[in-house]
Design a protein around this motif. Structure first.
Motif, PDB file in Angstrom:
ATOM      1  N   THR A  20      -0.080   2.301   2.057  1.00  0.00           N
ATOM      2  CA  THR A  20       0.712   3.529   2.008  1.00  0.00           C
ATOM      3  C   THR A  20       0.448   4.294   0.716  1.00  0.00           C
ATOM      4  OG1 THR A  20       2.408   2.667   3.476  1.00  0.00           O
ATOM      5  CG2 THR A  20       3.082   4.435   1.994  1.00  0.00           C
ATOM      6  N   ASP A  21       0.351   3.591  -0.399  1.00  0.00           N
ATOM      7  CA  ASP A  21       0.069   4.230  -1.678  1.00  0.00           C
ATOM      8  C   ASP A  21      -1.294   4.922  -1.660  1.00  0.00           C
ATOM      9  OD1 ASP A  21       0.693   4.768  -4.505  1.00  0.00           O
ATOM     10  OD2 ASP A  21      -0.953   3.364  -4.901  1.00  0.00           O
ATOM     11  N   ALA A  22      -2.309   4.278  -1.083  1.00  0.00           N
ATOM     12  CA  ALA A  22      -3.641   4.888  -1.011  1.00  0.00           C
ATOM     13  C   ALA A  22      -3.622   6.155  -0.154  1.00  0.00           C
ATOM     14  CB  ALA A  22      -4.662   3.883  -0.474  1.00  0.00           C
ATOM     15  N   VAL A  23      -2.868   6.140   0.953  1.00  0.00           N
ATOM     16  CA  VAL A  23      -2.737   7.350   1.768  1.00  0.00           C
ATOM     17  C   VAL A  23      -2.096   8.457   0.937  1.00  0.00           C
ATOM     18  CG1 VAL A  23      -1.551   8.380   3.758  1.00  0.00           C
ATOM     19  CG2 VAL A  23      -2.659   6.139   3.984  1.00  0.00           C
ATOM     20  N   ASN A  24      -0.991   8.149   0.291  1.00  0.00           N
ATOM     21  CA  ASN A  24      -0.244   9.167  -0.449  1.00  0.00           C
ATOM     22  C   ASN A  24      -1.009   9.705  -1.655  1.00  0.00           C
ATOM     23  OD1 ASN A  24       1.898   9.060   1.329  1.00  0.00           O
ATOM     24  ND2 ASN A  24       2.961   7.500   0.164  1.00  0.00           N
ATOM     25  N   ARG A  25      -1.834   8.877  -2.266  1.00  0.00           N
ATOM     26  CA  ARG A  25      -2.646   9.326  -3.401  1.00  0.00           C
ATOM     27  C   ARG A  25      -3.993   9.882  -2.963  1.00  0.00           C
ATOM     28  NH1 ARG A  25      -4.543   6.071  -6.502  1.00  0.00           N
ATOM     29  NH2 ARG A  25      -4.227   4.151  -5.364  1.00  0.00           N
ATOM     30  N   ARG A  26      -4.231   9.876  -1.650  1.00  0.00           N
ATOM     31  CA  ARG A  26      -5.458  10.447  -1.101  1.00  0.00           C
ATOM     32  C   ARG A  26      -6.678   9.703  -1.646  1.00  0.00           C
ATOM     33  NH1 ARG A  26      -3.684  14.923   1.423  1.00  0.00           N
ATOM     34  NH2 ARG A  26      -5.715  15.901   1.602  1.00  0.00           N
ATOM     35  N   ALA A  27      -6.670   8.378  -1.480  1.00  0.00           N
ATOM     36  CA  ALA A  27      -7.700   7.514  -2.049  1.00  0.00           C
ATOM     37  C   ALA A  27      -8.380   6.698  -0.949  1.00  0.00           C
ATOM     38  CB  ALA A  27      -7.065   6.606  -3.106  1.00  0.00           C
ATOM     39  N   LEU A  31      -8.121   2.565   0.053  1.00  0.00           N
ATOM     40  CA  LEU A  31      -7.573   2.138   1.340  1.00  0.00           C
ATOM     41  C   LEU A  31      -8.573   1.235   2.054  1.00  0.00           C
ATOM     42  CD1 LEU A  31      -5.370   3.780   3.804  1.00  0.00           C
ATOM     43  CD2 LEU A  31      -7.636   3.213   4.663  1.00  0.00           C
ATOM     44  N   ALA A  32      -9.829   1.617   2.073  1.00  0.00           N
ATOM     45  CA  ALA A  32     -10.850   0.836   2.778  1.00  0.00           C
ATOM     46  C   ALA A  32     -10.995  -0.565   2.186  1.00  0.00           C
ATOM     47  CB  ALA A  32     -12.190   1.574   2.737  1.00  0.00           C
ATOM     48  N   ALA A  33     -10.801  -0.712   0.879  1.00  0.00           N
ATOM     49  CA  ALA A  33     -10.928  -2.015   0.228  1.00  0.00           C
ATOM     50  C   ALA A  33      -9.835  -2.993   0.661  1.00  0.00           C
ATOM     51  CB  ALA A  33     -10.903  -1.843  -1.290  1.00  0.00           C
ATOM     52  N   LEU A  34      -8.806  -2.498   1.328  1.00  0.00           N
ATOM     53  CA  LEU A  34      -7.721  -3.354   1.808  1.00  0.00           C
ATOM     54  C   LEU A  34      -8.070  -4.050   3.117  1.00  0.00           C
ATOM     55  CD1 LEU A  34      -4.786  -0.897   1.038  1.00  0.00           C
ATOM     56  CD2 LEU A  34      -5.648  -2.772  -0.406  1.00  0.00           C
TER      57      LEU A  34
END
Length: 149
Positions: A20-27, A31-34
């Motif tokens: 969720t944090d990666a989505v919100n920070r546009r990263a 996200l893919a590394a998860l």
């Protein structure tokens, strides 16, 4: 086979929060590394993405269409069995396209996870809508203070 510990539960919950944090920070790369190297991400209306590069590309494409977006993860549960786990998470998301046309929805993620040398990762993450709406009023949006790139 490893047993389930509270540490497993905590690590999987943290993994989900990092998504969720990666989505919100546009990263997209974060996200893919998860995901595992051959992880899958399924979102309705978007071709399924397999592998970290494809997952990052899907998020980047989605973000290009919606410059304003915030995702919130709500309740969920995790079931661990050795080095695999399943989880269910309920989310809401709101956003707007470049013209300011807003949207909102509630949905559910169902996850298959595996323990890797780097910790728990998503092997498969599938989203389903439960409710969608288009708000009539324009909304004022602010950038995330720690947005990627």
């Amino acid at each position: 086979m490893a047993s389930c510990t509270s540490a497993d539960q905590t690590e999987i919950r943290d993994l989900t929060a990092r998504f969720t944090d990666a989505v919100n920070r546009r990263a997209p790369q974060e996200l893919a590394a998860l995901f595992t190297e051959r992880g899958e991400w399924h979102v309705p209306g978007v071709p399924a993405a397999t592998g970290r590069e494809a997952i990052a590309a899907v998020l980047a494409t989605l973000l290009d269409g919606f410059p304003h977006l915030i995702q919130l993860t709500h309740s969920g549960h995790v079931d661990v069995s050795g080095d695999t786990a399943t989880a269910t998470w309920y989310i809401t998301e709101s956003g707007a396209d470049a013209s300011g046309n807003g949207f909102g929805f509630t949905g559910v993620y169902t996850d298959d996870l595996v323990r890797t040398a780097d910790g728990w990762r998503f092997a498969r993450r599938s989203f389903a809508f439960l409710q969608r709406t288009r708000p009539e009023a324009k909304t004022r949006w602010y950038p995330h203070p720690h947005a990627a790139g």
